[in-house]
Design an enzyme around this catalytic site. Sequence first.
Site, PDB file in Angstrom:
ATOM      1  N   SER A 104      27.541  -6.456  15.719  1.00 50.07           N
ATOM      2  CA  SER A 104      28.848  -6.089  16.283  1.00 50.07           C
ATOM      3  C   SER A 104      29.621  -7.370  16.541  1.00 50.07           C
ATOM      4  O   SER A 104      29.271  -8.164  17.415  1.00 50.07           O
ATOM      5  CB  SER A 104      28.660  -5.315  17.592  1.00 50.07           C
TER       6      SER A 104
ATOM      7  N   HIS B 240      34.491   1.056  14.100  1.00 50.27           N
ATOM      8  CA  HIS B 240      34.299   1.925  15.262  1.00 50.27           C
ATOM      9  C   HIS B 240      35.595   1.947  16.056  1.00 50.27           C
ATOM     10  O   HIS B 240      35.902   0.984  16.766  1.00 50.27           O
ATOM     11  CB  HIS B 240      33.122   1.361  16.081  1.00 50.27           C
TER      12      HIS B 240
ATOM     13  N   MET C 151      37.727   2.875  18.940  1.00 51.32           N
ATOM     14  CA  MET C 151      37.760   3.331  20.337  1.00 51.32           C
ATOM     15  C   MET C 151      39.224   3.341  20.759  1.00 51.32           C
ATOM     16  O   MET C 151      39.657   2.542  21.601  1.00 51.32           O
ATOM     17  CB  MET C 151      36.915   2.391  21.204  1.00 51.32           C
TER      18      MET C 151
ATOM     19  N   GLY D 189      33.542  -0.079  25.620  1.00 50.14           N
ATOM     20  CA  GLY D 189      34.577  -0.950  26.165  1.00 50.14           C
ATOM     21  C   GLY D 189      34.156  -2.406  26.228  1.00 50.14           C
ATOM     22  O   GLY D 189      35.006  -3.288  26.125  1.00 50.14           O
TER      23      GLY D 189
ATOM     24  N   ASP E  17      24.602   2.511  19.466  1.00 49.23           N
ATOM     25  CA  ASP E  17      25.483   1.374  19.751  1.00 49.23           C
ATOM     26  C   ASP E  17      25.558   1.145  21.251  1.00 49.23           C
ATOM     27  O   ASP E  17      25.970   2.028  21.995  1.00 49.23           O
ATOM     28  CB  ASP E  17      26.878   1.690  19.182  1.00 49.23           C
TER      29      ASP E  17
HETATM   30  C1  DX5 Z   1      30.838  -1.265  22.972  1.00 49.48           C
HETATM   31  C2  DX5 Z   1      30.862  -1.505  21.499  1.00 49.48           C
HETATM   32  C3  DX5 Z   1      29.625  -2.120  20.979  1.00 49.48           C
HETATM   33  C4  DX5 Z   1      29.330  -3.467  21.566  1.00 49.48           C
HETATM   34  C5  DX5 Z   1      27.863  -3.640  21.556  1.00 49.48           C
HETATM   35  O1  DX5 Z   1      31.954  -0.546  23.358  1.00 49.48           O
HETATM   36  O2  DX5 Z   1      31.078  -0.317  20.779  1.00 49.48           O
HETATM   37  O3  DX5 Z   1      29.585  -2.152  19.564  1.00 49.48           O
HETATM   38  O4  DX5 Z   1      29.925  -4.521  20.882  1.00 49.48           O
HETATM   39  O5  DX5 Z   1      27.558  -4.810  22.227  1.00 49.48           O
HETATM   40  P1  DX5 Z   1      26.096  -5.076  22.790  1.00 49.48           P
HETATM   41  O6  DX5 Z   1      25.153  -5.011  21.635  1.00 49.48           O
HETATM   42  O7  DX5 Z   1      26.217  -6.429  23.396  1.00 49.48           O
HETATM   43  O8  DX5 Z   1      25.809  -3.993  23.807  1.00 49.48           O
HETATM   44 ZN    ZN Z   2      30.746  -0.289  18.538  1.00 55.60          ZN
END
Ligand code: DX5
Ligand code: ZN
Length: 226
Positions: free
Chosen positions: A9, A67, A69, A143, A174
């Site tokens: 990510s 992704h 959001m 977030g 995720d």
């Molecule tokens: C959170 C994102 C994730 C995030 C994961 O809202 O969708 O993809 O970047 O980060 P880690 O692996 O650090 O939890």
């Molecule tokens: Zn994500």
Amino acid sequence: MRKIRILPSILAADFADLGADVRAAMEAGGDLVHVDIMDGHFVPNISFGPDVMKAIRHVTAAPFDTHLMISPVDPYLEAFARAGSDIITVHAEAGPHLHRSLQAIRALGKKAGVALNPGTSETAIEHVMDMVDLVLVMSVNPGFGGQSFIPGALDKISRVKAMIAGRDIALEVDGGVTADTAGAAAAAGADFLVAGSAVFKGGRGKFAANIAAIRQAAESAIGLVA
Ligand code: DX5
Ligand code: ZN
């Protein structure tokens, strides 16, 4: 045979040198690039938009998993398709017409994914299981990177795995995925493991070892390695 895929990510990458970090993460063993788009409305944070994604698209031949959001989402699907997405995932909670958003993604020639917040039951996506190529189970509240894996996500992964029922639909997890949590996520049925902090920690010299540790934890949990 089941294959585990690791998706760095890039939210956790060095934004001052984003292209180099993305290239390095993929050369270090990442399978798909996970791109987190946040709007400060659907989630309480803002990341970046399609122009930034487009700028880094050429650094790797690996697929881009976008992704979203954001809400509303429909007005932006075309921009993220044009920016080089291979998979576009929208949240079940992001709007009233999930089925229409997924149709629009497929009409753009992209694979369609649907994401579920920790508080959303998988029953919210029963009606679109024939419309998706991927289901994303959030294991943190979306977030921010660097949060802890919510254990309740494991049962939901198992239930979604049962709903997939052998269809060609990727099951992605995720949030908070590390070498410590990847095994349980894989054992529950996840095959796409998104990891931000756990991949990018320590700088470029560590990416390969970081990715290998996550992959090994997942594969050993499902019996793929000794
Ligand atoms: C959170 C994102 C994730 C995030 C994961 O809202 O969708 O993809 O970047 O980060 P880690 O692996 O650090 O939890
Ligand atoms: Zn994500």
